[in-house]
Write a protein that holds these residues in place. Structure first.
Motif, PDB file in Angstrom:
ATOM      1  N   SER A   1       0.872  -1.371  -0.030  1.00 18.92           N
ATOM      2  CA  SER A   1      -0.053  -0.177   0.210  1.00 18.92           C
ATOM      3  C   SER A   1       1.009   1.268   0.069  1.00 18.92           C
ATOM      4  O   SER A   1       1.762   1.182   0.956  1.00 18.92           O
ATOM      5  CB  SER A   1      -0.728  -0.051   1.225  1.00 18.92           C
ATOM      6  OG  SER A   1      -1.279   1.407   1.615  1.00 18.92           O
ATOM      7  N   THR A   2       0.490   2.113  -0.917  1.00 21.35           N
ATOM      8  CA  THR A   2       1.447   3.276  -1.050  1.00 21.35           C
ATOM      9  C   THR A   2       1.077   4.089   0.386  1.00 21.35           C
ATOM     10  O   THR A   2       2.138   4.737   0.900  1.00 21.35           O
ATOM     11  CB  THR A   2       1.174   4.338  -2.240  1.00 21.35           C
ATOM     12  OG1 THR A   2      -0.417   4.664  -2.042  1.00 21.35           O
ATOM     13  CG2 THR A   2       1.357   3.685  -3.490  1.00 21.35           C
TER      14      THR A   2
ATOM     15  N   GLN B   1      -0.245  -2.270  -6.344  1.00 20.57           N
ATOM     16  CA  GLN B   1      -0.581  -2.338  -4.785  1.00 20.57           C
ATOM     17  C   GLN B   1      -1.017  -4.036  -4.688  1.00 20.57           C
ATOM     18  O   GLN B   1      -1.915  -4.361  -5.315  1.00 20.57           O
ATOM     19  CB  GLN B   1      -1.354  -1.392  -4.242  1.00 20.57           C
ATOM     20  CG  GLN B   1      -1.064  -0.005  -4.193  1.00 20.57           C
ATOM     21  CD  GLN B   1      -1.701   1.024  -3.488  1.00 20.57           C
ATOM     22  OE1 GLN B   1      -1.400   1.428  -2.625  1.00 20.57           O
ATOM     23  NE2 GLN B   1      -3.146   0.755  -3.791  1.00 20.57           N
TER      24      GLN B   1
ATOM     25  N   GLY C   1      -3.727  -2.963  -1.598  1.00 21.93           N
ATOM     26  CA  GLY C   1      -4.093  -1.450  -1.393  1.00 21.93           C
ATOM     27  C   GLY C   1      -5.217  -1.428  -0.351  1.00 21.93           C
ATOM     28  O   GLY C   1      -6.334  -2.375  -0.379  1.00 21.93           O
ATOM     29  N   ARG C   2      -5.159  -0.489   0.404  1.00 19.87           N
ATOM     30  CA  ARG C   2      -6.368  -0.293   1.374  1.00 19.87           C
ATOM     31  C   ARG C   2      -7.289   0.624   0.823  1.00 19.87           C
ATOM     32  O   ARG C   2      -7.187   1.847   0.457  1.00 19.87           O
ATOM     33  CB  ARG C   2      -5.713   0.044   2.510  1.00 19.87           C
ATOM     34  CG  ARG C   2      -4.967  -0.968   3.280  1.00 19.87           C
ATOM     35  CD  ARG C   2      -4.387  -0.680   4.758  1.00 19.87           C
ATOM     36  NE  ARG C   2      -3.049   0.150   4.716  1.00 19.87           N
ATOM     37  CZ  ARG C   2      -2.997   1.186   5.451  1.00 19.87           C
ATOM     38  NH1 ARG C   2      -4.214   1.685   5.873  1.00 19.87           N
ATOM     39  NH2 ARG C   2      -1.931   2.012   5.152  1.00 19.87           N
ATOM     40  N   GLY C   3      -8.717   0.131   1.178  1.00 18.96           N
ATOM     41  CA  GLY C   3      -9.652   1.018   1.023  1.00 18.96           C
ATOM     42  C   GLY C   3     -10.397   1.316   2.229  1.00 18.96           C
ATOM     43  O   GLY C   3      -9.668   1.113   3.516  1.00 18.96           O
ATOM     44  N   ARG C   4     -11.384   2.312   2.219  1.00 19.74           N
ATOM     45  CA  ARG C   4     -11.967   2.650   3.790  1.00 19.74           C
ATOM     46  C   ARG C   4     -12.666   1.373   4.563  1.00 19.74           C
ATOM     47  O   ARG C   4     -12.754   0.307   3.619  1.00 19.74           O
ATOM     48  CB  ARG C   4     -13.115   3.678   3.568  1.00 19.74           C
ATOM     49  CG  ARG C   4     -12.554   5.170   3.144  1.00 19.74           C
ATOM     50  CD  ARG C   4     -13.548   6.135   2.811  1.00 19.74           C
ATOM     51  NE  ARG C   4     -14.583   5.820   1.949  1.00 19.74           N
ATOM     52  CZ  ARG C   4     -15.839   5.469   2.361  1.00 19.74           C
ATOM     53  NH1 ARG C   4     -16.415   6.041   3.503  1.00 19.74           N
ATOM     54  NH2 ARG C   4     -16.849   4.992   1.618  1.00 19.74           N
TER      55      ARG C   4
ATOM     56  N   THR D   1     -11.285  -2.449   3.716  1.00 20.86           N
ATOM     57  CA  THR D   1     -11.570  -3.255   2.552  1.00 20.86           C
ATOM     58  C   THR D   1     -10.361  -3.235   1.681  1.00 20.86           C
ATOM     59  O   THR D   1      -9.642  -2.446   1.728  1.00 20.86           O
ATOM     60  CB  THR D   1     -12.824  -2.588   1.780  1.00 20.86           C
ATOM     61  OG1 THR D   1     -12.513  -1.296   1.392  1.00 20.86           O
ATOM     62  CG2 THR D   1     -14.250  -2.584   2.211  1.00 20.86           C
TER      63      THR D   1
ATOM     64  N   TYR E   1      -8.259  -2.808  -1.524  1.00 18.31           N
ATOM     65  CA  TYR E   1      -8.619  -1.926  -2.635  1.00 18.31           C
ATOM     66  C   TYR E   1      -7.930  -2.362  -4.113  1.00 18.31           C
ATOM     67  O   TYR E   1      -6.639  -2.596  -4.140  1.00 18.31           O
ATOM     68  CB  TYR E   1      -8.172  -0.426  -2.528  1.00 18.31           C
ATOM     69  CG  TYR E   1      -8.805   0.645  -3.387  1.00 18.31           C
ATOM     70  CD1 TYR E   1     -10.263   0.982  -3.326  1.00 18.31           C
ATOM     71  CD2 TYR E   1      -8.216   1.192  -4.567  1.00 18.31           C
ATOM     72  CE1 TYR E   1     -10.703   1.712  -4.091  1.00 18.31           C
ATOM     73  CE2 TYR E   1      -8.807   2.123  -5.322  1.00 18.31           C
ATOM     74  CZ  TYR E   1     -10.264   2.521  -5.124  1.00 18.31           C
ATOM     75  OH  TYR E   1     -10.662   3.387  -5.896  1.00 18.31           O
TER      76      TYR E   1
ATOM     77  N   TRP F   1      -1.867   4.838  -8.523  1.00 14.38           N
ATOM     78  CA  TRP F   1      -2.072   4.561  -6.945  1.00 14.38           C
ATOM     79  C   TRP F   1      -0.899   5.477  -6.145  1.00 14.38           C
ATOM     80  O   TRP F   1       0.021   5.060  -6.421  1.00 14.38           O
ATOM     81  CB  TRP F   1      -1.856   3.179  -6.861  1.00 14.38           C
ATOM     82  CG  TRP F   1      -2.305   2.277  -7.754  1.00 14.38           C
ATOM     83  CD1 TRP F   1      -1.733   1.337  -8.735  1.00 14.38           C
ATOM     84  CD2 TRP F   1      -3.891   2.224  -8.090  1.00 14.38           C
ATOM     85  NE1 TRP F   1      -2.759   0.756  -9.306  1.00 14.38           N
ATOM     86  CE2 TRP F   1      -3.989   1.092  -9.280  1.00 14.38           C
ATOM     87  CE3 TRP F   1      -5.066   2.635  -7.630  1.00 14.38           C
ATOM     88  CZ2 TRP F   1      -5.154   0.904  -9.835  1.00 14.38           C
ATOM     89  CZ3 TRP F   1      -6.041   2.400  -8.262  1.00 14.38           C
ATOM     90  CH2 TRP F   1      -6.147   1.181  -9.352  1.00 14.38           C
TER      91      TRP F   1
ATOM     92  N   ASP G   1     -16.149   9.398  -2.766  1.00 15.31           N
ATOM     93  CA  ASP G   1     -15.900   8.496  -3.829  1.00 15.31           C
ATOM     94  C   ASP G   1     -16.204   9.324  -5.255  1.00 15.31           C
ATOM     95  O   ASP G   1     -17.127  10.026  -5.305  1.00 15.31           O
ATOM     96  CB  ASP G   1     -17.114   7.406  -4.078  1.00 15.31           C
ATOM     97  CG  ASP G   1     -16.865   6.136  -3.121  1.00 15.31           C
ATOM     98  OD1 ASP G   1     -15.857   5.958  -2.344  1.00 15.31           O
ATOM     99  OD2 ASP G   1     -17.888   5.234  -2.952  1.00 15.31           O
TER     100      ASP G   1
ATOM    101  N   LYS H   1     -17.920   4.066  -9.909  1.00 19.02           N
ATOM    102  CA  LYS H   1     -16.514   4.412  -9.283  1.00 19.02           C
ATOM    103  C   LYS H   1     -15.324   4.511  -9.908  1.00 19.02           C
ATOM    104  O   LYS H   1     -15.040   3.489 -10.453  1.00 19.02           O
ATOM    105  CB  LYS H   1     -16.546   3.807  -7.895  1.00 19.02           C
ATOM    106  CG  LYS H   1     -15.546   4.102  -7.135  1.00 19.02           C
ATOM    107  CD  LYS H   1     -15.496   3.587  -5.546  1.00 19.02           C
ATOM    108  CE  LYS H   1     -14.303   3.814  -4.719  1.00 19.02           C
ATOM    109  NZ  LYS H   1     -14.498   3.625  -3.300  1.00 19.02           N
TER     110      LYS H   1
ATOM    111  N   ILE I   1     -10.447   7.543  -2.178  1.00 20.10           N
ATOM    112  CA  ILE I   1      -9.742   8.349  -1.410  1.00 20.10           C
ATOM    113  C   ILE I   1      -9.702   7.980   0.242  1.00 20.10           C
ATOM    114  O   ILE I   1     -10.755   7.646   0.784  1.00 20.10           O
ATOM    115  CB  ILE I   1     -10.079   9.846  -1.325  1.00 20.10           C
ATOM    116  CG1 ILE I   1     -10.120  10.405  -2.674  1.00 20.10           C
ATOM    117  CG2 ILE I   1      -9.273  10.620  -0.485  1.00 20.10           C
ATOM    118  CD1 ILE I   1     -11.066  11.799  -2.723  1.00 20.10           C
TER     119      ILE I   1
ATOM    120  N   GLY J   1      -4.381   9.194   0.654  1.00 18.20           N
ATOM    121  CA  GLY J   1      -4.252   8.011  -0.469  1.00 18.20           C
ATOM    122  C   GLY J   1      -5.324   8.392  -1.525  1.00 18.20           C
ATOM    123  O   GLY J   1      -6.488   8.420  -1.084  1.00 18.20           O
TER     124      GLY J   1
HETATM  125  C1  BTN Z   1     -11.928   3.769  -0.865  1.00 17.11           C
HETATM  126  O1  BTN Z   1     -12.805   3.984  -1.787  1.00 17.11           O
HETATM  127  O2  BTN Z   1     -12.280   2.647  -0.330  1.00 17.11           O
HETATM  128  C2  BTN Z   1     -10.542   4.319  -0.586  1.00 17.11           C
HETATM  129  C3  BTN Z   1      -9.583   3.864  -1.526  1.00 17.11           C
HETATM  130  C4  BTN Z   1      -8.229   4.240  -1.333  1.00 17.11           C
HETATM  131  C5  BTN Z   1      -7.175   3.735  -2.288  1.00 17.11           C
HETATM  132  C6  BTN Z   1      -5.922   4.502  -2.560  1.00 17.11           C
HETATM  133  S1  BTN Z   1      -4.946   3.744  -3.811  1.00 17.11           S
HETATM  134  C7  BTN Z   1      -3.652   4.743  -3.163  1.00 17.11           C
HETATM  135  C8  BTN Z   1      -3.664   4.614  -1.563  1.00 17.11           C
HETATM  136  N1  BTN Z   1      -3.240   3.555  -0.946  1.00 17.11           N
HETATM  137  C9  BTN Z   1      -3.840   2.755  -0.550  1.00 17.11           C
HETATM  138  O3  BTN Z   1      -3.638   1.543   0.067  1.00 17.11           O
HETATM  139  N2  BTN Z   1      -5.038   3.228  -0.425  1.00 17.11           N
HETATM  140  C10 BTN Z   1      -5.028   4.383  -1.228  1.00 17.11           C
END
Ligand code: BTN
Length: 303
Positions: A72-73, A95, A98-101, A104, A106, A114, A157, A164, A168, A185
């Protein structure tokens, strides 16, 4: 020491052939240097020099680390935050987690943008959530500049044709009510085949390449986003919150609609979205005409 960071540099430091003691002896400076070196290797997807040639900012994107693959960045940004300047950007081709809100995952395959921006604002931690709204505005204004009409679904979003295109995730590093850094992010489905996304998000996702005729220039788009971001960020620092909210309302895709909000502990609120308050909370009028403020949650549009 962060496991993800150690994993990131494990090849460079040939961890397979080192003892646990040798690894433990690595100091924070060695690890920081190794991470920065990895973020300076050439990429066939994105050219830092090309992005630099378009850049019109004072701070945002002036220092940039570009990786081939990270989990994840945001994690890398958090790790480097103390040893880089305000506005530094961490970007990765892919990634792997990658981490979402709301915890979750991503989806972040090659072809997307990213990135994480490291900010060091001199404000109280309670102000940080406003930066999510500000970022959403910067993204939509950027897309507008390239004649792509996008809208913001509360809280953050970015949608094109109701699907989508960008998410962010804002994370703060605070110590004793002092905001050390804020990590912004941003994930943009730029040139991605959405058919390769998991089935459950395929129908509600879209990529810029689905709506743009011709080639996408990721460096030009990213540099322009940094310019918009810096402009909005300066408004935030000056306390011109009104401007951010006005812009947010201009692009909003939530107020004036019936919504269902799923809150963290399973509570569900249904009603008509009437506005957002000065903290960015969504104000909902329920069926019994009472007003409730929702600070966070997953928002589903009902009409
Ligand atoms: C979401 O809509 O749930 C938020 C998603 C955010 C994704 C970005 S990608 C770059 C940065 N690194 C991550 O792990 N997440 C954010």
């Amino acid at each position: 020491m962060n496991k993800e960071i150690l994993e990131l540099i494990s090849n460079k430091y040939d961890f397979k052939n080192k003892s646990a003691e040798e690894i433990l002896q690595l100091g924070i400076n060695d690890i920081t240097t190794a991470v920065k070196e990895l973020g300076n290797e050439p990429s066939d997807f994105f050219s830092k020099d090309k992005c630099d040639s378009y850049l019109e900012t004072d701070d945002i994107g002036r220092e940039m680390y570009l990786f081939k693959s990270v989990k994840s960045t945001n994690t890398v940004a958090k790790f480097l935050s103390r040893n880089v300047s305000n506005g530094t950007v961490i970007l990765s081709e892919t990634q792997t987690r990658g981490r979402g809100r709301k915890g979750t995952e991503y989806q972040s395959p090659k072809g997307g943008i990213w990135l994480s921006i490291i900010l060091k604002p001199d404000v109280t931690p309670s102000k940080a959530p406003l930066l999510t709204l500000a970022t959403a505005v910067a993204v939509t204004r950027t897309l507008d500049h390239f004649n792509i009409h996008a809208e913001i679904k509360w809280p953050n979003d970015i949608l094109i044709h109701d699907k989508k295109v960008c998410g962010i995730l804002t994370e703060s590093i605070a110590r004793f009510n002092n905001l050390e850094s804020v990590i912004i992010g941003v994930g943009i489905n730029s040139e991605i085949d959405i058919n390769e996304f998991p089935e459950e998000i395929r129908d509600c996702s879209i990529a810029l390449s689905d709506v743009v005729d011709g080639d996408i220039n990721p460096e030009k788009g990213t540099a322009y986003f940094f310019k918009e971001f810096e402009f909005i960020y300066n408004k935030f620092l000056e306390g011109d919150i009104g401007f951010i909210f006005d812009e947010w309302r201009k692009y909003n895709h939530t107020i004036g609609k019936f919504v269902e909000i799923q809150q963290p502990l399973g509570k569900v609120i249904n009603g008509y979205a009437v506005g957002i308050d000065q903290e960015g909370a969504l104000v909902i009028e329920k069926a019994d005409h009472t007003l409730v403020k929702v600070v966070s949650g997953r928002c589903r549009l009902l009409d």
